[in-house]
Design an enzyme around this catalytic site. Structure first.
Site, PDB file in Angstrom:
ATOM      1  CG  ASP A 189      -1.963  -1.130   1.148  1.00  0.00           C
ATOM      2  OD1 ASP A 189      -2.346  -1.525   0.033  1.00  0.00           O
ATOM      3  OD2 ASP A 189      -2.345  -1.627   2.224  1.00  0.00           O
ATOM      4  CD  GLU A 190       3.622   3.050   2.433  1.00  0.00           C
ATOM      5  OE1 GLU A 190       3.878   4.161   1.940  1.00  0.00           O
ATOM      6  OE2 GLU A 190       3.030   2.907   3.523  1.00  0.00           O
TER       7      GLU A 190
END
Length: 280
Positions: free
Chosen positions: A223-224
Site C-alpha cells: 500500500d505504498e
C-alpha cells in the site's frame, strides 16, 4: 495516435516534438505538459491525427529524437485496446463496476480474464458469460504456486495491465516486481489509517469525519505504491458501520474506474514515487 514522454528538462523539447509531428503531416489535437521543478523532469502527452501514417516507421523515426533527450516514451494507436486482467475476491462491487463500464464502452480495454481465489458461484449476481473466468484458490502453503499460475496466465494472454478489484491477497515481492507499473490496486484510505479486518468498523469506533479510497500502483511495499487517484466523502455521527461500508464501496468504485481509464488512455506517467496524471 498518443505520444507520451518523460525526460530531463531542457529548452527545446516542445519545439522539437511539435516540429517532428508537423514535418510528418500530423495535426495535434491535444497537448499537455508539466515541468517538475523539484526533480528537473519534463512530462508530456500529445494526441495527434496522422492519417495514413506507418506506426512502426513513426516509432523508428522518433527513436532518434528521443535518444537526444534521454526520453522514456510511448507511441501507440488508441484504437488498439489494451489487454487487462481483473483479480477479485469475495467483494464484487469493483468487479461489477468495471464490467459495467467495459460493456458500456467507457473503458477501452480487452478483458483477458477474471481471476479469483473464490469459485464462480461467489459471483452469482454478476454476468460473467462473456469473459474467461479462472478460479485459482490460495492458502499460505500454496501461495507461490498460485501466483505462478497467475503469472503464466498473464504471459499466455499477453496481459498488459492487472487490476486488483478488491483482491484481498497480498502479492509477493516477486510478482509485484514483475508487474511494476502494470498493476493497479484500490485501497480504502482514512485519516487516521485503519489496517487489517473491518476497517469501516474501526473508522466508526474512532468517530472519523471523512472516509476515502486510493488507487495506486502495486509495489513490494504494501500500500505504498505511487498514487494515481483519490477521493473522499464526509460522514457524520449518524453513519453506522453499514452506512460507511455502503458509502465506501461507492468511493472505491469511482476511484478505481478513473484510475483504470486514465491508465488505459496513457494519462499516467511515473515520476519517482509519485505520478503525473494528465486528466481529461
Amino acid at each position: 495516435m498518443i505520444l507520451t514522454l518523460s525526460c530531463p528538462d531542457q529548452p527545446g523539447i516542445v519545439a522539437r516534438v511539435s516540429a517532428f509531428l508537423f514535418e510528418r503531416g500530423a495535426n495535434i489535437l491535444d497537448a499537455q505538459q508539466y515541468d517538475d521543478q523539484e526533480t528537473g523532469k519534463f512530462f508530456m502527452r500529445v494526441v495527434f491525427d496522422a492519417k495514413g501514417a506507418d506506426l512502426p516507421a513513426l516509432r523508428g523515426q522518433f527513436e532518434e529524437l528521443a535518444k537526444g533527450f534521454s526520453m522514456r516514451w510511448s507511441l501507440r494507436d488508441p484504437k488498439v485496446k489494451r489487454k487487462v486482467m481483473i483479480l477479485a475476491s469475495q467483494q464484487d462491487h469493483c468487479l461489477a463496476d468495471l464490467l459495467y463500464r467495459w460493456r458500456r464502452g467507457e473503458l477501452p480495454m480487452e478483458i483477458t480474464a477474471v481471476v479469483s481465489n473464490h469459485p464462480i458461484e461467489t459471483y452469482a449476481n454478476l454476468d460473467l458469460s462473456d469473459v474467461p473466468f479462472h478460479h485459482l484458490p490460495v492458502k499460505r502453503s500454496t501461495k507461490l504456486e498460485q501466483e505462478a499460475a497467475i503469472w503464466k496466465l498473464i504471459q499466455d494472454t499477453d496481459t498488459e495491465l492487472v487490476v486488483l478489484a478488491r483482491y484481498m491477497q497480498v502479492l509477493s515481492d516477486g510478482l509485484a516486481a514483475k508487474l511494476e507499473e502494470r498493476c493497479i490496486n484500490i485501497h480504502h484510505s482514512f485519516l487516521p489509517g485503519f489496517k487489517g479486518a473491518r476497517p469501516y468498523h474501526q473508522a466508526h469506533e474512532r468517530g472519523v469525519k471523512v472516509i476515502g479510497a486510493t488507487a495506486h500502483y502495486v509495489t513490494a511495499d504494501l500500500d505504498e505504491g505511487p498514487i494515481i487517484e483519490q477521493d473522499v466523502e464526509r460522514i457524520s455521527h449518524r453513519d453506522t458501520p453499514a452506512a460507511l461500508i455502503r458509502k465506501g464501496r461507492d468511493i472505491e468504485r469511482r476511484v478505481l474506474a478513473r484510475a483504470v481509464r486514465w491508465r488505459l488512455e496513457d494519462r499516467v506517467l511515473l515520476n519517482g514515487a509519485k505520478t503525473v496524471v494528465f486528466t481529461d
